[in-house]
Design a protein around this motif. Structure first.
Motif, PDB file in Angstrom:
ATOM      1  N   ALA A 248      -8.366  -1.567  10.872  1.00 29.28           N
ATOM      2  CA  ALA A 248      -9.762  -1.754  11.260  1.00 29.28           C
ATOM      3  C   ALA A 248     -10.631  -0.975  10.278  1.00 29.28           C
ATOM      4  CB  ALA A 248      -9.994  -1.258  12.679  1.00 29.28           C
ATOM      5  N   PRO A 249     -11.922  -1.301  10.233  1.00 31.63           N
ATOM      6  CA  PRO A 249     -12.806  -0.421   9.451  1.00 31.63           C
ATOM      7  C   PRO A 249     -12.623   1.024   9.918  1.00 31.63           C
ATOM      8  CG  PRO A 249     -13.980  -2.391  10.159  1.00 31.63           C
ATOM      9  CD  PRO A 249     -12.651  -2.415  10.855  1.00 31.63           C
ATOM     10  N   VAL A 250     -12.652   1.961   9.005  1.00 31.25           N
ATOM     11  CA  VAL A 250     -12.319   3.356   9.324  1.00 31.25           C
ATOM     12  C   VAL A 250     -13.078   3.916  10.538  1.00 31.25           C
ATOM     13  CG1 VAL A 250     -12.304   5.717   8.445  1.00 31.25           C
ATOM     14  CG2 VAL A 250     -11.522   3.854   6.986  1.00 31.25           C
TER      15      VAL A 250
ATOM     16  N   GLY B 213     -11.025  -6.111  12.182  1.00 31.63           N
ATOM     17  CA  GLY B 213      -9.907  -5.612  11.388  1.00 31.63           C
ATOM     18  C   GLY B 213      -8.969  -6.714  10.964  1.00 31.63           C
ATOM     19  N   THR B 214      -7.732  -6.333  10.723  1.00 33.15           N
ATOM     20  CA  THR B 214      -6.752  -7.263  10.182  1.00 33.15           C
ATOM     21  C   THR B 214      -5.414  -7.111  10.895  1.00 33.15           C
ATOM     22  OG1 THR B 214      -5.556  -7.966   8.187  1.00 33.15           O
ATOM     23  CG2 THR B 214      -6.099  -5.636   8.338  1.00 33.15           C
ATOM     24  N   ILE B 215      -4.654  -8.210  10.933  1.00 31.41           N
ATOM     25  CA  ILE B 215      -3.328  -8.160  11.541  1.00 31.41           C
ATOM     26  C   ILE B 215      -2.305  -7.515  10.615  1.00 31.41           C
ATOM     27  CG2 ILE B 215      -3.773 -10.131  13.030  1.00 31.41           C
ATOM     28  CD1 ILE B 215      -2.027 -11.827  11.074  1.00 31.41           C
ATOM     29  N   THR B 216      -2.641  -7.384   9.335  1.00 28.23           N
ATOM     30  CA  THR B 216      -1.718  -6.719   8.411  1.00 28.23           C
ATOM     31  C   THR B 216      -2.465  -6.096   7.239  1.00 28.23           C
ATOM     32  OG1 THR B 216       0.210  -6.970   6.966  1.00 28.23           O
ATOM     33  CG2 THR B 216      -1.143  -8.950   7.315  1.00 28.23           C
ATOM     34  N   GLY B 217      -2.294  -4.804   7.103  1.00 26.15           N
ATOM     35  CA  GLY B 217      -2.962  -4.079   6.031  1.00 26.15           C
ATOM     36  C   GLY B 217      -2.149  -3.984   4.764  1.00 26.15           C
ATOM     37  N   GLU B 218      -0.810  -4.060   4.906  1.00 24.64           N
ATOM     38  CA  GLU B 218       0.021  -3.861   3.707  1.00 24.64           C
ATOM     39  C   GLU B 218       1.409  -4.473   3.797  1.00 24.64           C
ATOM     40  OE1 GLU B 218       0.263   0.416   3.318  1.00 24.64           O
ATOM     41  OE2 GLU B 218       1.597   0.626   5.036  1.00 24.64           O
TER      42      GLU B 218
ATOM     43  N   HIS C 135      -1.736   5.159   8.188  1.00 27.45           N
ATOM     44  CA  HIS C 135      -2.458   5.559   6.994  1.00 27.45           C
ATOM     45  C   HIS C 135      -3.924   5.668   7.453  1.00 27.45           C
ATOM     46  CE1 HIS C 135       1.245   4.636   4.993  1.00 27.45           C
ATOM     47  NE2 HIS C 135       1.136   3.341   5.160  1.00 27.45           N
TER      48      HIS C 135
ATOM     49  N   GLY D 229       0.822  -1.199   0.000  1.00 30.26           N
ATOM     50  CA  GLY D 229       0.000   0.000   0.000  1.00 30.26           C
ATOM     51  C   GLY D 229       0.857   1.251   0.000  1.00 30.26           C
TER      52      GLY D 229
ATOM     53  N   GLY E 298      -6.563   7.329   6.850  1.00 29.48           N
ATOM     54  CA  GLY E 298      -7.711   7.357   5.947  1.00 29.48           C
ATOM     55  C   GLY E 298      -8.173   5.983   5.516  1.00 29.48           C
ATOM     56  N   ASP E 299      -7.290   4.990   5.631  1.00 28.80           N
ATOM     57  CA  ASP E 299      -7.640   3.605   5.315  1.00 28.80           C
ATOM     58  C   ASP E 299      -7.874   2.776   6.576  1.00 28.80           C
ATOM     59  OD1 ASP E 299      -7.576   3.540   2.494  1.00 28.80           O
ATOM     60  OD2 ASP E 299      -5.389   3.451   2.506  1.00 28.80           O
TER      61      ASP E 299
ATOM     62  N   ASN F  93      -5.568   1.957   8.585  1.00 25.60           N
ATOM     63  CA  ASN F  93      -4.377   1.083   8.656  1.00 25.60           C
ATOM     64  C   ASN F  93      -3.308   1.764   9.508  1.00 25.60           C
ATOM     65  OD1 ASN F  93      -1.940   0.007   6.116  1.00 25.60           O
ATOM     66  ND2 ASN F  93      -2.387  -0.885   8.102  1.00 25.60           N
TER      67      ASN F  93
ATOM     68  N   ASP G 186       1.102  -3.578  11.842  1.00 27.73           N
ATOM     69  CA  ASP G 186       0.514  -3.093  10.582  1.00 27.73           C
ATOM     70  C   ASP G 186      -0.986  -3.349  10.622  1.00 27.73           C
ATOM     71  OD1 ASP G 186       0.277  -2.381   7.834  1.00 27.73           O
ATOM     72  OD2 ASP G 186       0.578  -4.472   7.226  1.00 27.73           O
TER      73      ASP G 186
END
Lengths: 452, 452
Positions: free
Chosen positions: A338-340, A405-410, A366, A147, A368-369, A371, A335
């Motif tokens: 979660a949803p914004v 959310g996620t453990i890694t966005g990018e 980041h 990203g 805005g995402d 992340n 990294d």
């Protein structure tokens, strides 16, 4: 003749390194995993044919292969394994621009910045921009579906990959996609490789979509009393618009950057937002006003500039956060996303985890995402410090998962986050993952231990 | 009790149809494949649990399952097979909007237009817009990775899918992705299902990204003496900009639409371009001037309007081309694409093939993406006419492949284009496709005969 001698003999002089000193730097990526293994050899392939030779040799001898671009990964995706091969793509770094089709044809070792520069010569732009864009490779970007800062408006790597050449686990070289923009012929295998962290095949060439050069940007820097206030402003902004950049730095990150490279940031601020709009003319003015209002509603002091150089200085401060933090101690790099709308809750949770374990967790995001990069600082010489850091690391990931959310966005799962992946995906998706892996790499020689 | 009786008994009253009359309309999609098989039963599932029940039953009895959304597919992807089940998702059509996260949570039977309408109530927009958006389903859109008119600027279905619930071939229900925007945890399995034409699993829910409502649009209609001149203008425009719509209609298409629904189009034109810009204010004016200049350089007469209703009338003329052509005879529907600079060559090749086989091939195109719909008209009662049409059909696909293009840009391979797929993908990618299929659906019960 040992099996490694066979590999050396099968490739041109200088392609295969086997001396421990020469191989040392190929053992690590930027996650600095001190448990990195010792490879049998490092292959610095010069073309796809040499990649095929290497993979065929590895398959014949059942030797693991860890592919490697620029080694700037932050999750240990290219950390060497004992008795394996490190397959470095650093020498395959050609970039060609097809101006008519508006694509870059890039080899995996080309730096992201080199693709951007080559495109810019023709008035074109390759948007994805990891903070490390000057020293990260396209191969690594594809492997992690990287990203960056402009992704809030322009999307991530997978959105720009139109074609890939891939060497499969048996040495077969395949071509997926091409220079056409829309293509739904057959299964979407192209997309399966973007973000697969070198576990399904080795990318030897990428066709990347380019877009017209980005327009002029205006930059907003807003200083908030608290991280929560800054995060709330982000949620407000994103409910009505897509800025071309929307980054957050908390107080520890601001101070780390000021210590490393004084830039005049407000050391007393609870958090900064650095936001940009690249909309045309009047629309840009309107977007900047929307962002200003959202910040001021949270009590922020706001500075806005249309000056490109001045704006870039603030963006550089944001990009400097990682090297700045590296000087403060050893780091566990997060990294999580979660949803914004849940970004404020995620940041609160991270703060609570830092307090609970008495560890420093500077955060850049980041925003805005949704992340975030909470980077956990610890003293590698102090077992208790490391233990608390590792507990915090696991709890931050658990907090992200709990928020949907996620453990890694990018950055990718790599080797660092593998333990937490089942908690996010669950057993059925893990089983499906294993079935896909087994179908493509039945021997399990491609980047074992990484990705999942 | 027969095995079908077991299925009937396992599901609520009215879910399973077995009478031939009731099943008749479920045998065909819009490709009108007269070789469609006769199903054992049609299941009109009401929820994911019923989908699981159906798939488990099918797995136990080794019965093929053809999933079906609205039946508006153009490649035979949901044509029934003998002795199989048609699994209709038409009753699963709920749409919910999460305004905070800016996503739609849609069941597969919801129409694309219903998602758009639900989003619009909150000032949000779901961009992908197949010409059939009023009567095509989200499930079908996901299955084919559907495109549409605004894709030249806003991308295709896969760019908007953040999450999917999928029932796998053994009846397991998995959830992939979620409401977070960026997520690289694990293999990119989410993307593997978008465009997989129901061959890997049955989508029971989709989380779709929404964006702020599209701004005001200006519309340009340009009349060219030849298709080549129009295509050349497209190449010029696309070399510097991304309009929000860039559609082409050739003379036979214009006349078919005028016969069907008179709209005052110029029947004598060699081709029309219908283009839009939705850029803000002054930037829109500039984009319209760029497009006007590109058209005028090719000798076109150009009409520009900022009036939304007037613009929409021309767009409706373009969308009416398919129903208009359906009245002219039986159709073989193409969806071939090429890299944008080769669009003029692709259109020339189509014209030459039409002349060679003495068949009518009206062309409409998402010209800005290089994606064309040459629709071959033939007389189903005349074997020679049909033979010539089928030869032309194959040659058009071959021409696209020869130009580095694709046999399908957005409709999918379905059953209609399966024969040509190996020519595009080659044996190694076909073998990889088969390995992925076998890993996910070892019995081969999911939409056999479709996709690849």
């Amino acid at each position: 003749m040992t099996s490694v001698d066979e590999l050396v003999a099968a490739l041109p002089d200088g392609v295969v390194l086997t001396d421990p000193d020469g191989m040392e730097k190929y053992r690590f990526d930027w996650s600095r995993d001190q448990t990195a293994g010792k490879p049998l050899a490092v292959v610095r392939a010069e073309d796809a044919g040499q990649v095929q030779t290497t993979i065929r040799w590895a398959a014949a001898h059942d030797v693991p292969v860890v592919p490697r671009g620029a080694g700037s990964g932050l999750s240990g995706g290219s950390t060497a394994v004992d008795g394996g091969i490190v397959l470095s793509l650093e020498r395959m770094n050609a970039v060609e621009i097809d101006t008519a089709c508006q694509v870059a044809i890039a080899e995996p070792g080309a730096f992201n910045a080199e693709v951007k520069a080559a495109a810019a010569e023709h008035g074109l732009w390759y948007p994805p921009d990891p903070s490390s864009f000057q020293i990260c490779s396209i191969g690594g970007n594809v492997a992690t579906n990287a990203g960056g800062l402009c992704c809030v408006k322009y999307g991530v790597t997978t959105d720009y990959v139109l074609g890939l050449d891939v060497v499969l686990a048996d040495g077969t070289l395949i071509t997926l996609g091409g220079k056409r923009i829309k293509d739904v012929a057959g299964l979407p295998l192209l997309k399966l490789f973007v973000g697969s962290e070198g576990t399904l095949g080795i990318v030897t060439r990428a066709i990347l979509r380019l877009v017209p050069q980005q327009g002029a940007r205006s930059t907003l820097v807003a200083t908030f009393a608290t991280v929560r206030a800054a995060a709330d402003a982000v949620v407000t902004m994103r409910s009505t618009m897509r800025p071309s950049m929307l980054e957050l730095m908390d107080r520890p990150s601001i101070n780390a950057v000021e210590d490393y490279q004084p830039m005049g940031l407000d050391r007393a601020a609870g958090a900064l937002l650095i936001a940009q709009s690249d909309a045309p003319a009047a629309a840009r003015t309107a977007e900047m006003e929307t962002m200003r209002a959202a910040c001021e509603a949270q009590g922020a002091e706001v500075f806005v500039t249309d000056d490109a150089d001045e704006g870039e200085m603030f963006v550089q401060a944001r990009r400097a956060s990682f090297p700045a933090l590296e000087r403060r101690g050893s780091l566990l790099l997060e990294d999580v996303g979660a949803p914004v709308p849940l970004l404020p809750d995620l940041l609160d949770a991270i703060g609570a985890i830092a307090a609970k374990h008495d560890v420093e967790i500077p955060v850049v995001a980041h925003a805005g995402d949704g992340n975030t990069h909470p980077n956990i600082v610890y003293d590698a010489g102090d077992p208790d410090s490391e233990k608390r850091a590792r507990q915090a690391f696991d709890e931050v990931m658990a907090a992200a998962i709990a928020l949907g959310g996620t453990i890694t966005g990018e950055h990718g799962v790599g080797r660092a986050k593998r333990g937490a992946l089942p908690d996010q995906l669950g057993p059925d998706v893990m089983a499906l993952t294993r079935r896909v892996k087994d179908a493509l790499d039945p021997q399990g020689i491609l980047n074992p231990g990484a990705g999942f």
